[in-house]
Design a protein around this motif. Structure first.
Motif, PDB file in Angstrom:
ATOM      1  N   LYS A   1       0.863  -1.189   0.000  1.00  0.00           N
ATOM      2  CA  LYS A   1       0.000   0.000   0.000  1.00  0.00           C
ATOM      3  C   LYS A   1       0.909   1.252   0.000  1.00  0.00           C
ATOM      4  CE  LYS A   1      -3.573  -2.405   2.686  1.00  0.00           C
ATOM      5  NZ  LYS A   1      -4.353  -2.399   3.949  1.00  0.00           N
ATOM      6  N   TYR A   2       1.443   1.508  -1.141  1.00  0.00           N
ATOM      7  CA  TYR A   2       2.509   2.519  -1.217  1.00  0.00           C
ATOM      8  C   TYR A   2       1.998   3.930  -0.957  1.00  0.00           C
ATOM      9  CZ  TYR A   2       4.825  -1.463  -3.317  1.00  0.00           C
ATOM     10  OH  TYR A   2       5.338  -2.700  -3.536  1.00  0.00           O
ATOM     11  N   LYS A   3       0.858   4.282  -1.502  1.00  0.00           N
ATOM     12  CA  LYS A   3       0.338   5.633  -1.298  1.00  0.00           C
ATOM     13  C   LYS A   3       0.069   5.882   0.180  1.00  0.00           C
ATOM     14  CE  LYS A   3      -1.300   9.593  -2.726  1.00  0.00           C
ATOM     15  NZ  LYS A   3      -1.581  10.153  -1.394  1.00  0.00           N
ATOM     16  N   SER A   4      -0.577   4.937   0.828  1.00  0.00           N
ATOM     17  CA  SER A   4      -0.844   5.071   2.257  1.00  0.00           C
ATOM     18  C   SER A   4       0.450   5.111   3.061  1.00  0.00           C
ATOM     19  CB  SER A   4      -1.724   3.905   2.732  1.00  0.00           C
ATOM     20  OG  SER A   4      -1.926   3.958   4.132  1.00  0.00           O
ATOM     21  N   SER A   5       1.418   4.309   2.619  1.00  0.00           N
ATOM     22  CA  SER A   5       2.719   4.280   3.299  1.00  0.00           C
ATOM     23  C   SER A   5       3.410   5.642   3.204  1.00  0.00           C
ATOM     24  CB  SER A   5       3.595   3.196   2.675  1.00  0.00           C
ATOM     25  OG  SER A   5       4.897   3.249   3.211  1.00  0.00           O
ATOM     26  N   ILE A   6       3.381   6.216   2.016  1.00  0.00           N
ATOM     27  CA  ILE A   6       4.029   7.528   1.821  1.00  0.00           C
ATOM     28  C   ILE A   6       3.374   8.584   2.704  1.00  0.00           C
ATOM     29  CG2 ILE A   6       4.311   9.405   0.153  1.00  0.00           C
ATOM     30  CD1 ILE A   6       4.703   7.226  -1.992  1.00  0.00           C
TER      31      ILE A   6
END
Length: 534
Positions: free
Chosen positions: A177-182
């Protein structure tokens, strides 16, 4: 706090990479080669002229864009392992279908397939970018948490909140979940940055309090402030050094209190003498050394303030030269940009005042007809202010009038000399020449000389009777007046001047006599006889 995979999994991944990597490189090179052979532009260029025109510019650009994506961005992503070989193969099939559609002139179908391929590639590249950004943020926030770990001593809850947000972001990263991670990493970083700014502000204020307390010899307040700083940041160098100064102050507290009382009374010189003696007793005491330097600066401040005040008073009374001297003395004690600007301003005022005096003196002497003095004043003004039009104009005018005055004076002097010699025609000649170049204004002395010469010329402008006697044997002549001839007595009416009278007789030595004719001397007699035989 951070999730780490087990060493066994890492080793397995590395071995798989070593096995699969050569195969991937080989397949990439083949894919690139096969795709290059089927580039859409070649297919488009093979169309007849009329059919090519139906494949519009936008469609050709889409085909070129797909080609560039696969040759560059996707090839690079495949080498890095960011995309799979199957993904690239599926895209290749769509591109081949689009190329075939172009070749059979099904442009709408080709456009649909190219657009689908572009959207798919851009979406995957965007996902890859998010992945890289998330991993980079993970590394940077982890490092920042370690760097600012001391913040939890002061902001425990907020610091823990940043840690929890980081842990959640790490979980999202591992879950893809890259967007949430960023978003989580950026939030954790913002919290840490805010805490750092807040604690730096608090430390700065405490440090100012401690320094001020030391300046006033309030060692207990200074100690408390330094200790509070070290609770927040145990490695703070200024606080550590400050505590050393506090300990040094405690060792000489009674002596320092006496020096402090002298300072309060304004007896800075006496206080300085005492702290110098104290420094000699405790040469290794950093506080005494620092306070001695501070006291010296305050003495210097007071001395400079006195010089500046004296400069202000001098300037107020118009004594700009003294004001300049006082400011220069202050700058010698300590260079200061503000004082230097003040000095430049005063020097400009001095120059302006001096220039005004020179211009006034030049004008007055020029008006009085003292052209040499005027020229000298204006010359100084030009040297002082080359940009001054008044100075330049005055210098030019004074120089010109001075030259004219020289000519006038020389001719007037020659008229005076001719008057003394009795050569009245030449007096008139030189006087008239002087009047031709006479300046508008001349000194009183020369005005009197003019009146005297003018009166003398008028007086000597009438013929005067002169009697000449001879022996009837001598030839008598006066150049321009009397031709050679023998005579006994003859009266001539001639204008005043100096004449040369000649006498000649055969067998005798000739004679030459000077005849000064003056209107004040009537009936002058001159005898011309050759008496000396040869």
């Amino acid at each position: 706090m951070i999730y780490r995979k087990k060493h066994t999994i890492l080793v397995a991944v590395i071995l798989c990479a070593l096995i699969v990597l050569p195969l991937l490189v080989l397949m990439i090179s083949r894919l690139s080669g096969s795709f290059s052979e089927a580039r859409v532009q070649r297919g488009a260029q093979s169309l007849p002229g009329n059919d090519r025109s139906m494949a519009d510019f936008d469609l050709l650009q889409m085909a070129e864009r797909v080609s560039q994506f696969i040759d560059n961005e996707l090839a690079d992503a495949l080498r890095k392992g960011d995309v799979s070989l199957d993904f690239v193969a599926r895209l290749k099939k769509d591109v081949e279908r689009a190329n075939r559609a172009m070749n059979v002139r099904r442009y709408d179908k080709a456009r649909e397939l190219y657009l689908k391929t572009i959207v798919t590639i851009e979406s995957r590249l965007e996902a890859i970018g998010l992945t890289e950004k998330a991993h980079a943020l993970n590394d940077s926030i982890y490092a920042k948490l370690n760097e600012l770990d001391y913040l939890k001593r002061v902001f425990g809850k907020t610091h823990q909140q940043a840690v929890e947000i980081y842990n959640k972001a790490l979980q999202d990263l591992n879950a893809g979940k890259y967007k949430s991670s960023i978003d989580g990493y950026e939030m954790a970083g913002a919290i840490l940055d805010d805490l750092k700014v807040r604690i730096l502000g608090r430390i700065r204020r405490l440090l100012e309090t401690a320094v001020a307390a030391l300046e006033n010899y309030e060692w207990l307040s200074a100690r408390n402030a330094y200790n509070e700083i070290l609770l927040m940041d145990p490695a703070h160098a200024d606080a550590t050094e400050g505590l050393v100064a506090v300990q040094a102050l405690e060792a000489v507290a009674e002596d320092i209190q006496l020096i402090r009382s002298l300072e309060v009374e304004g007896k800075l010189d006496e206080a300085f003498v005492r702290i110098e003696a104290l420094e000699a007793e405790h040469p290794q005491n950093p506080f005494i050394r620092k306070q001695r330097a501070s006291l010296q600066e305050r003495r210097l401040d007071r001395q400079i303030a006195g010089l500046v005040k004296a400069a202000d008073e001098a300037a107020a009374t118009g004594n700009l030269v003294v004001a300049v001297e006082r400011v220069e003395a202050a700058i010698v004690l300590r260079a200061d940009p503000q004082l230097e600007r003040r000095l430049e301003d005063l020097k400009e005022q001095v120059q302006a005042a001096h220039l005004e005096k020179l211009l006034a003196a030049g004008f007055n002497t020029l008006k009085a007809g003292r052209y040499k003095e005027a020229r000298d004043f204006y010359k100084q003004a030009v040297a002082l202010a080359p940009e001054s039009k008044e100075a330049a104009t005055g210098y030019e005018k004074a120089s010109s009038l001075y030259l004219v005055n020289i000519r006038y004076t020389q001719k007037l002097d020659r008229a005076e000399k001719s008057l003394r010699e009795g050569r009245y025609p030449r007096v008139a000649e030189f006087f008239n020449a002087a009047m031709a170049v006479r300046p508008n204004t001349v000194p009183l002395e020369q005005q009197k000389a003019e009146e005297r010469l003018r009166a003398e010329i008028k007086f000597q402008s009438v013929e005067v009777p002169v009697r000449i006697q001879s022996d009837r044997k001598t030839f008598v002549s006066i150049i321009g007046v009397l031709p050679p001839g023998k005579l006994k007595t003859q009266t001539l009416n001639i204008f005043p001047d100096v004449y040369l009278v000649k006498g000649s007789r055969s067998g005798y030595k000739p004679v030459e006599l000077e005849l000064r004719v003056d209107a004040r001397k009537q009936n002058q007699l001159i005898k011309v006889i050759c008496t000396e035989k040869l």
